[in-house]
Design a protein around this motif. Sequence first.
Motif, mmCIF file in Angstrom:
data_model
loop_
_atom_site.group_PDB
_atom_site.id
_atom_site.type_symbol
_atom_site.label_atom_id
_atom_site.label_comp_id
_atom_site.label_asym_id
_atom_site.label_seq_id
_atom_site.Cartn_x
_atom_site.Cartn_y
_atom_site.Cartn_z
ATOM 1 N N VAL A 1 0.944 -1.846 -0.305
ATOM 2 C CA VAL A 1 -0.212 0.039 -0.073
ATOM 3 C C VAL A 1 0.689 1.468 0.044
ATOM 4 C CG1 VAL A 1 -1.559 1.313 1.300
ATOM 5 C CG2 VAL A 1 -1.809 -1.453 1.029
ATOM 6 N N ALA A 2 0.977 2.114 -1.080
ATOM 7 C CA ALA A 2 1.446 3.478 -1.041
ATOM 8 C C ALA A 2 0.753 4.611 -0.226
ATOM 9 C CB ALA A 2 1.119 4.093 -2.314
ATOM 10 N N THR A 3 2.370 5.000 0.795
ATOM 11 C CA THR A 3 1.494 5.641 2.487
ATOM 12 C C THR A 3 2.041 6.755 1.957
ATOM 13 O OG1 THR A 3 4.815 5.106 2.712
ATOM 14 C CG2 THR A 3 3.468 3.749 3.553
ATOM 15 N N THR A 4 2.449 7.463 1.010
ATOM 16 C CA THR A 4 2.524 8.658 0.343
ATOM 17 C C THR A 4 1.176 9.300 -0.509
ATOM 18 O OG1 THR A 4 3.688 8.945 -1.042
ATOM 19 C CG2 THR A 4 4.468 9.213 0.941
ATOM 20 N N GLU A 5 0.990 10.373 -0.872
ATOM 21 C CA GLU A 5 0.327 10.668 -1.665
ATOM 22 C C GLU A 5 0.611 12.476 -2.502
ATOM 23 O OE1 GLU A 5 -3.945 10.948 -1.491
ATOM 24 O OE2 GLU A 5 -4.641 9.060 -0.849
ATOM 25 N N CYS A 6 -0.089 12.784 -3.535
ATOM 26 C CA CYS A 6 0.214 13.604 -4.595
ATOM 27 C C CYS A 6 -0.307 13.915 -4.536
ATOM 28 C CB CYS A 6 1.835 13.953 -4.975
ATOM 29 S SG CYS A 6 1.817 12.562 -6.484
ATOM 30 N N ASP A 7 -0.160 15.292 -5.592
ATOM 31 C CA ASP A 7 -1.214 16.273 -6.393
ATOM 32 C C ASP A 7 -0.928 16.196 -7.994
ATOM 33 O OD1 ASP A 7 -3.648 16.625 -4.113
ATOM 34 O OD2 ASP A 7 -2.120 18.348 -3.832
ATOM 35 N N VAL A 8 0.694 16.604 -7.926
ATOM 36 C CA VAL A 8 0.780 16.241 -9.306
ATOM 37 C C VAL A 8 2.199 15.568 -9.403
ATOM 38 C CG1 VAL A 8 2.708 18.402 -11.012
ATOM 39 C CG2 VAL A 8 1.032 18.807 -9.980
ATOM 40 N N VAL A 9 1.437 14.151 -9.822
ATOM 41 C CA VAL A 9 2.968 13.095 -10.252
ATOM 42 C C VAL A 9 4.078 14.315 -11.124
ATOM 43 C CG1 VAL A 9 2.493 11.220 -10.899
ATOM 44 C CG2 VAL A 9 1.101 11.682 -10.315
ATOM 45 N N ALA A 10 3.820 14.754 -12.182
ATOM 46 C CA ALA A 10 5.074 14.912 -13.553
ATOM 47 C C ALA A 10 4.712 16.701 -13.633
ATOM 48 C CB ALA A 10 5.635 13.675 -14.550
ATOM 49 N N GLN A 11 5.556 17.474 -13.890
ATOM 50 C CA GLN A 11 5.346 18.836 -14.547
ATOM 51 C C GLN A 11 6.157 19.274 -15.229
ATOM 52 O OE1 GLN A 11 4.438 22.390 -12.164
ATOM 53 N NE2 GLN A 11 2.289 22.474 -13.748
ATOM 54 N N MET A 12 6.788 19.113 -16.183
ATOM 55 C CA MET A 12 7.907 19.694 -17.138
ATOM 56 C C MET A 12 7.073 21.311 -17.345
ATOM 57 S SD MET A 12 8.818 16.133 -19.098
ATOM 58 C CE MET A 12 8.039 14.327 -17.705
ATOM 59 N N ARG A 13 8.097 22.332 -17.562
ATOM 60 C CA ARG A 13 8.011 23.160 -18.211
ATOM 61 C C ARG A 13 9.192 23.450 -19.198
ATOM 62 N NH1 ARG A 13 8.083 23.489 -12.947
ATOM 63 N NH2 ARG A 13 5.790 23.952 -11.675
ATOM 64 N N ASP A 14 8.755 24.131 -20.367
ATOM 65 C CA ASP A 14 9.032 24.548 -21.926
ATOM 66 C C ASP A 14 10.986 23.516 -21.735
ATOM 67 O OD1 ASP A 14 9.948 26.205 -23.502
ATOM 68 O OD2 ASP A 14 11.654 27.085 -22.267
ATOM 69 N N LEU A 15 10.403 22.498 -21.326
ATOM 70 C CA LEU A 15 11.568 21.490 -21.683
ATOM 71 C C LEU A 15 11.944 21.391 -23.079
ATOM 72 C CD1 LEU A 15 11.693 18.223 -19.412
ATOM 73 C CD2 LEU A 15 12.276 17.818 -21.566
ATOM 74 N N THR A 16 13.146 20.992 -22.941
ATOM 75 C CA THR A 16 14.411 20.133 -24.456
ATOM 76 C C THR A 16 14.725 19.580 -24.244
ATOM 77 O OG1 THR A 16 14.224 23.010 -24.894
ATOM 78 C CG2 THR A 16 15.999 21.170 -25.608
ATOM 79 N N ILE A 17 14.484 17.832 -25.351
ATOM 80 C CA ILE A 17 15.526 17.398 -25.348
ATOM 81 C C ILE A 17 16.710 17.004 -26.381
ATOM 82 C CG2 ILE A 17 14.984 14.623 -26.235
ATOM 83 C CD1 ILE A 17 11.567 15.134 -25.796
ATOM 84 N N SER A 18 17.781 16.560 -25.170
ATOM 85 C CA SER A 18 18.751 17.097 -26.463
ATOM 86 C C SER A 18 19.895 15.795 -26.259
ATOM 87 C CB SER A 18 19.205 17.837 -26.015
ATOM 88 O OG SER A 18 19.504 18.349 -24.670
#
Length: 468
Positions: free
Chosen positions: A245-262
């Motif tokens: 059972v997961a013991t922690t919770e969150c609202d945002v799992v992942a957030q990326m802002r103006d991200l570049t893949i290189s």
Amino acid sequence: MLISLKEAVPLIYDSPFSKPLSWEIAEDQVWTVIGNNGAGKSSLMDVLMGKYNMKSGEILYNLSLKNEDDRPSKHIKAISFNSVYAVANFRDTYYQQRFNHTETDFSPKVRDLFSLNDFDGNEIVTQLLQPLMDKYVVQLSSGELRKVLIARVLTEKPQVLIFDNPFIGLDIASRELMENLLPKLIQDGIHLIFAVSSFADIPRCTTHLLKMGKGYIENQEEYQIRYDEFMPMNSVKIDWSRFPVATTECDVVAQMRDLTISYGSRVVNSHINWTVRAGEKWALLGPNGSGKSTLLSYVFADNPQAYSKDITLFDRKRGTGESIWDIKKRIGYTSSEMHLYYRENVDCLSVVKSGFFDSIGLFRKCTEEQSATAEYVMNLLRLNHLRSRLFLRTSAGEQRMVLFARAVVKNPELLVLDEPFHGLDDVNKRLCSDFIEQFCEQRKKTLVFVTHCMEEIPANVNNIMKLG
């Protein structure tokens, strides 16, 4: 006849075959071998290639041999998942090396694997490789690597070419390109044979179908497209109380802002903005080489570039004191890349157990509860017969099922599945689909599902992120 197996019993230690093999392949026929994962398709292809001596029976070849000492196996080539180890030394690299690689590291580019003579008059090789020539092999996506494998084999000018899962890793455009290239190979005098696990992967140029039972040839017939191949299967009912059972919770799992893949100075994608909230179900789409796996590596803490980017994971900005293990323990993950680098030859149950610790190999002892959960998952996915078998001694499709079990064994907050159905037979696809859908029905469970096939997207998914 091009190749003829007459009551052949190959001399194989722990042979997968329960009956002698009889099969005649005529020069004007294009055969596809279909069977469930572990049925013996790849072993049958090895028999065709002459890798084994015969205990009894015989194999006859009608090939154009250049001299008396010329072996037929020199003119029969195969492309399979494991063929990648002949292209580059992946055995001495490690799982995250693709993301840690720099342009000063020693690693071949695609152009280094070929000579100018390989392109002389070979339009297909040129078409496959032209966009990839200046890319490092270690940084190729699974679909791009597949194209390099095909081009490499074509330069050897085989008389017979065996494709084990011909479309694995290819996006929609590349799959259509391959479908159009196959008839051209036939026109060039190359005899094609395919091995697939799913009816959806039978190439259009197929003329004859061989069905494999568990270790024997079940049926041979002319091929006609049918739509009644999928047999009904009882639904798997999962008891989630048997999982951690997961013991922690969150609202945002992942957030990326103006991200570049290189990769070094080469920009693959830029200006990516993406927010995944707890409980959301996402499909991540995009062509080969668009950066999907690299994008996921930022989430799964495998890519050191994440520290320099504006990324938030589980309500916490990346690089504010959390360890990669703090992140990984909340995520279950599987991909073609993980499959490529998982070379620990331990038993399959240990591979599943390694999912509790996010390790390649099992280096810690599980609790009794963890061991019981791992066995429960293997039972749900009908993998009990593999629990004591060495991972590297199982078929590629069975390995994919074991790695899927590894991803779900801890019932993670975030489940990331990067093309999880590659190489699976139709029954195993149904099993995994059923598992995914029931996972998603739990409270605040989050899913990111990567695929090139829209039909594979789980019914629970209602958000799409597409990379160009």
